[in-house]
Design a protein around this motif. Structure first.
Motif, mmCIF file in Angstrom:
data_model
loop_
_atom_site.group_PDB
_atom_site.id
_atom_site.type_symbol
_atom_site.label_atom_id
_atom_site.label_comp_id
_atom_site.label_asym_id
_atom_site.label_seq_id
_atom_site.Cartn_x
_atom_site.Cartn_y
_atom_site.Cartn_z
ATOM 1 N N CYS A 90 0.840 -1.207 0.000
ATOM 2 C CA CYS A 90 0.000 0.000 0.000
ATOM 3 C C CYS A 90 0.875 1.257 0.000
ATOM 4 O O CYS A 90 1.761 1.410 0.829
ATOM 5 C CB CYS A 90 -0.916 0.000 1.225
ATOM 6 N N VAL A 91 0.602 2.143 -0.964
ATOM 7 C CA VAL A 91 1.390 3.387 -1.056
ATOM 8 C C VAL A 91 0.583 4.592 -0.539
ATOM 9 O O VAL A 91 0.908 5.729 -0.822
ATOM 10 C CB VAL A 91 1.865 3.635 -2.515
ATOM 11 N N HIS A 92 -0.442 4.323 0.201
ATOM 12 C CA HIS A 92 -1.399 5.281 0.767
ATOM 13 C C HIS A 92 -1.793 6.420 -0.155
ATOM 14 O O HIS A 92 -1.890 7.579 0.226
ATOM 15 C CB HIS A 92 -1.029 5.790 2.175
ATOM 16 N N CYS A 93 -2.070 6.070 -1.410
ATOM 17 C CA CYS A 93 -2.488 7.088 -2.386
ATOM 18 C C CYS A 93 -3.935 7.539 -2.166
ATOM 19 O O CYS A 93 -4.315 8.641 -2.549
ATOM 20 C CB CYS A 93 -2.339 6.537 -3.803
ATOM 21 N N CYS A 109 -8.495 4.324 -3.474
ATOM 22 C CA CYS A 109 -9.539 3.377 -3.077
ATOM 23 C C CYS A 109 -10.703 4.075 -2.365
ATOM 24 O O CYS A 109 -11.846 3.620 -2.451
ATOM 25 C CB CYS A 109 -8.954 2.292 -2.182
ATOM 26 N N ARG A 164 -8.332 3.118 3.108
ATOM 27 C CA ARG A 164 -7.002 3.556 3.550
ATOM 28 C C ARG A 164 -6.979 3.732 5.066
ATOM 29 O O ARG A 164 -6.040 3.295 5.741
ATOM 30 C CB ARG A 164 -6.613 4.867 2.852
ATOM 31 N N CYS A 224 -7.658 -0.334 -6.518
ATOM 32 C CA CYS A 224 -6.275 -0.105 -6.087
ATOM 33 C C CYS A 224 -5.255 -0.371 -7.204
ATOM 34 O O CYS A 224 -5.211 -1.463 -7.748
ATOM 35 C CB CYS A 224 -5.964 -1.020 -4.889
ATOM 36 N N PRO A 225 -4.432 0.622 -7.522
ATOM 37 C CA PRO A 225 -3.446 0.417 -8.597
ATOM 38 C C PRO A 225 -2.252 -0.422 -8.143
ATOM 39 O O PRO A 225 -1.446 -0.853 -8.970
ATOM 40 C CB PRO A 225 -2.996 1.851 -8.949
ATOM 41 N N SER A 226 -2.118 -0.649 -6.827
ATOM 42 C CA SER A 226 -0.954 -1.388 -6.316
ATOM 43 C C SER A 226 -1.272 -2.837 -5.972
ATOM 44 O O SER A 226 -0.426 -3.540 -5.414
ATOM 45 C CB SER A 226 -0.407 -0.685 -5.060
ATOM 46 N N VAL A 251 -3.253 -4.101 -3.689
ATOM 47 C CA VAL A 251 -3.338 -4.389 -2.251
ATOM 48 C C VAL A 251 -4.516 -5.338 -1.993
ATOM 49 O O VAL A 251 -5.647 -5.048 -2.395
ATOM 50 C CB VAL A 251 -3.515 -3.075 -1.438
HETATM 51 S S1 SF4 Z 1 -5.553 2.530 -3.511
HETATM 52 FE FE1 SF4 Z 1 -4.289 0.803 -2.842
HETATM 53 S S2 SF4 Z 1 -2.269 1.668 -2.499
HETATM 54 FE FE2 SF4 Z 1 -3.702 3.402 -2.566
HETATM 55 S S3 SF4 Z 1 -4.296 3.710 -0.384
HETATM 56 FE FE3 SF4 Z 1 -5.813 2.360 -1.296
HETATM 57 S S4 SF4 Z 1 -5.058 0.287 -0.799
HETATM 58 FE FE4 SF4 Z 1 -3.331 1.701 -0.509
#
Ligand code: SF4
Ligand code: SF4
Length: 417
Positions: free
Chosen positions: A25-28, A31, A49, A85-87, A89
């Motif tokens: 998770c990059v806390h963007c 989501c 998040r 989520c682009p990562s 997660v």
């Molecule tokens: S979209 Fe993914 S990476 Fe970004 S805050 Fe949410 S869970 Fe974390």
């Protein structure tokens, strides 16, 4: 996201998995934009998040309180955030670990404990639930309004096909569906029969375990999985080609058996075999119908023609099955009504509609407003929970898509050819 898990969990399988999820998770915050509960409250703690942060702090050793438990309880487990989520997660898995960690350390008020135990007891015993539904329908006016809304009106199941076929699939002997809407299983058996496939039911199987699992009773869910595996494997060994499930909440759960029993040396391999053989009906049936070239009627009656399809979260987000039902409906002559926010949960989410009634009803109102804006003659979906939840407040009939298909095939006399 940096995470330094507490010693007591760090080296456990759950700790190792949680740490790898947290690191992804990059806390963007992307989501949050598609999270239904964040849209309702606008509170970071009610978005994915914020929930990830809360779980991280608990796993790092901070003592959770009732507030942490509330914000995690309010999560629908719709997994819309995973799709966004682009990562990549795996939020749903992290939530399972986080909820278990909080449950260990926060004692729920007595009323909540009673309510959760009662739901686990009453909803997973088919005989008991069947009787309760029959009594509830007979004494409709005496049932409290909150429960009355959970009782869809009875409709005839129709005949179960008698023909036997060389090709066989296993249907789930689910817990609430046969009592609430037996027409879904019967319609499934008839449509499969039209494709020269016989539907068989393992007599000793039962609830898939989703109700226990989502009420934090993981050991009970594992026990149900083992029980079902023992009931289903002999049938797979005997030539049944797949386990076909027409409730997307249950198919998502059974596909998870491999993960649920991964540390069980006796059942891990068996669970993998069951998960690999499991298909939601939306995966299994549409390609088959195309290949068999089942006839479609020249025109559909008004009551069946203009429909809207609500894809359950357990189908579109958990299983990533998208478009198959919609394409099949169009191929059989449906005029599909487009609608906004098809990615959002309807608020059913298993027992969520009972445990979080306010959020659940607000989400249902929003969903029905979107679904009904284009004036469909019928709402279709793919999961018993969504169907019962929507039917209680919809202005038009609500049906499983296989019931719709069964009605359409009946118009063409396909089964008589
Ligand atoms: S979209 Fe993914 S990476 Fe970004 S805050 Fe949410 S869970 Fe974390
Ligand atoms: S699972 Fe659904 S309700 Fe829960 S955080 Fe993700 S998007 Fe929000």
């Amino acid at each position: 996201m940096e995470a330094h898990l507490a010693e007591r969990i760090k080296r456990t399988p759950d700790g190792i998995e949680a740490e790898s999820i947290l690191r992804a998770c990059v806390h963007c915050g992307f989501c949050n934009a598609t999270c239904p509960t964040y849209q309702l409250t606008g509170d970071e703690l009610d978005g994915p998040r914020g929930r990830i942060y809360q779980i991280k702090r608990v796993l790092e050793g901070e003592a959770p309180g009732a507030s942490t438990q509330l914000h995690l309880d309010r999560c629908l487990t719709c997994r819309n955030c995973e799709t966004t989520c682009p990562s990549g997660v795996r939020y749903g898995r992290l939530l399972d670990i986080g909820r278990a960690a909080v449950t260990e350390r926060v004692t729920r008020p007595a009323m909540q404990r009673w309510q959760r135990n009662f739901l686990r007891f009453a909803l997973t015993r088919q005989g008991l639930f069947n009787s309760a539904v029959r009594i509830g329908r007979a004494l409709h006016r005496l049932v409290p309004p909150t429960l009355r809304g959970k009782l869809p009106s009875a409709r005839a199941a129709g005949a179960w096909p008698r023909a036997t076929h060389a090709r066989k699939v296993l249907l789930l002997n689910g817990c609430v569906q046969p009592a609430l809407m037996p027409s879904i299983d019967a319609a499934t058996a008839r449509v499969l029969d039209a494709c020269d496939i016989e539907a068989v039911v393992a007599p000793n199987s039962g609830c898939c375990g989703a109700i226990d699992f989502h009420l934090d009773a993981h050991a009970a869910a594992q026990a149900r999985a083992r029980h079902n595996i023992d009931a289903w494997l002999p049938l797979l060994d005997g030539g049944v080609e797949a386990i076909v499930i027409n409730a997307s909440g249950c198919s998502a759960m059974v596909k998870d058996y491999a993960h649920l029993l991964r540390d069980d040396s006796t059942y891990a391999d068996k669970a993998q075999r069951i998960a690999a053989a499991t298909r939601d009906l939306a995966e299994f049936l549409p390609p088959l119908l195309g290949a068999l070239g089942l006839r479609k009627p020249a025109t559909l009656p008004e009551t069946l023609r203009r429909v809207v399809f609500h894809p359950p979260c357990t189908l579109q987000h958990a299983q990533k099955v998208t478009g198959a039902v919609e394409n099949m409906l169009a191929a059989f002559g449906a005029e599909l009504v487009p609608f906004a926010e098809s990615h959002l949960c309807c608020g059913s989410a298993g027992t969520y509609s009972i445990l979080q009634p306010e959020f659940s009803q607000r989400l249902r109102e929003r969903k029905l407003e979107n679904l009904q804006r284009g004036r469909p003659a019928m709402i279709l979906s793919a999961n018993i929970g969504c169907l019962a939840h929507l039917e209680a407040a919809a202005a038009v009939p609500v049906r499983h898509w296989v019931e719709w298909l069964d009605s359409v095939l009946a118009l063409t006399d396909t089964r008589a050819q």
